[in-house]
Design a protein around this motif. Sequence first.
Motif, PDB file in Angstrom:
ATOM      1  N   MET A 174       6.969  -4.517  -2.139  1.00 32.35           N
ATOM      2  CA  MET A 174       7.082  -3.075  -1.910  1.00 32.35           C
ATOM      3  C   MET A 174       7.129  -2.315  -3.231  1.00 32.35           C
ATOM      4  O   MET A 174       6.579  -1.220  -3.339  1.00 32.35           O
ATOM      5  N   LYS A 175       7.749  -2.891  -4.246  1.00 35.52           N
ATOM      6  CA  LYS A 175       7.740  -2.260  -5.566  1.00 35.52           C
ATOM      7  C   LYS A 175       6.318  -2.194  -6.108  1.00 35.52           C
ATOM      8  O   LYS A 175       5.910  -1.182  -6.671  1.00 35.52           O
ATOM      9  N   THR A 176       5.580  -3.269  -5.922  1.00 34.62           N
ATOM     10  CA  THR A 176       4.187  -3.284  -6.369  1.00 34.62           C
ATOM     11  C   THR A 176       3.360  -2.264  -5.602  1.00 34.62           C
ATOM     12  O   THR A 176       2.580  -1.518  -6.195  1.00 34.62           O
ATOM     13  N   LEU A 177       3.536  -2.215  -4.294  1.00 34.59           N
ATOM     14  CA  LEU A 177       2.808  -1.257  -3.475  1.00 34.59           C
ATOM     15  C   LEU A 177       3.154   0.172  -3.874  1.00 34.59           C
ATOM     16  O   LEU A 177       2.267   1.026  -3.992  1.00 34.59           O
ATOM     17  N   PHE A 178       4.433   0.447  -4.096  1.00 32.66           N
ATOM     18  CA  PHE A 178       4.854   1.783  -4.500  1.00 32.66           C
ATOM     19  C   PHE A 178       4.223   2.169  -5.832  1.00 32.66           C
ATOM     20  O   PHE A 178       3.751   3.293  -6.006  1.00 32.66           O
ATOM     21  N   LEU A 179       4.202   1.249  -6.785  1.00 37.20           N
ATOM     22  CA  LEU A 179       3.590   1.521  -8.078  1.00 37.20           C
ATOM     23  C   LEU A 179       2.104   1.842  -7.925  1.00 37.20           C
ATOM     24  O   LEU A 179       1.598   2.787  -8.534  1.00 37.20           O
ATOM     25  N   VAL A 180       1.413   1.077  -7.107  1.00 35.46           N
ATOM     26  CA  VAL A 180      -0.021   1.322  -6.884  1.00 35.46           C
ATOM     27  C   VAL A 180      -0.238   2.688  -6.238  1.00 35.46           C
ATOM     28  O   VAL A 180      -1.128   3.444  -6.656  1.00 35.46           O
ATOM     29  N   LEU A 181       0.567   3.036  -5.254  1.00 34.04           N
ATOM     30  CA  LEU A 181       0.416   4.340  -4.603  1.00 34.04           C
ATOM     31  C   LEU A 181       0.692   5.488  -5.560  1.00 34.04           C
ATOM     32  O   LEU A 181       0.001   6.509  -5.537  1.00 34.04           O
ATOM     33  N   VAL A 182       1.692   5.337  -6.427  1.00 33.68           N
ATOM     34  CA  VAL A 182       1.996   6.382  -7.408  1.00 33.68           C
ATOM     35  C   VAL A 182       0.836   6.541  -8.380  1.00 33.68           C
ATOM     36  O   VAL A 182       0.405   7.664  -8.665  1.00 33.68           O
TER      37      VAL A 182
END
Length: 70
Positions: free
Chosen positions: A36-44
């Motif tokens: 989820m941290k990786t996904l959040f970083l990609v979305l940002v």
Amino acid sequence: MIPAFFTAVAVVSLAVCWRNDRCKGMTRIEIFRMRMKTLFLVLVLCSLCSKVAVHTYRHFNPPPAAIVGP
């Protein structure tokens, strides 16, 4: 639509990580948090890049001037 997308991405990322040797010894919660941290970083990053693209386009292609009066 958006919550369904996030749910699908979360499930797929967990499934992929469970099959990955790098995730051995980690609990499901740790794996979920990591993904989820990786996904959040990609979305940002994607949102920032899209804002930059829109700003650049509007800078070089301004809207026509408004016509005031008769």
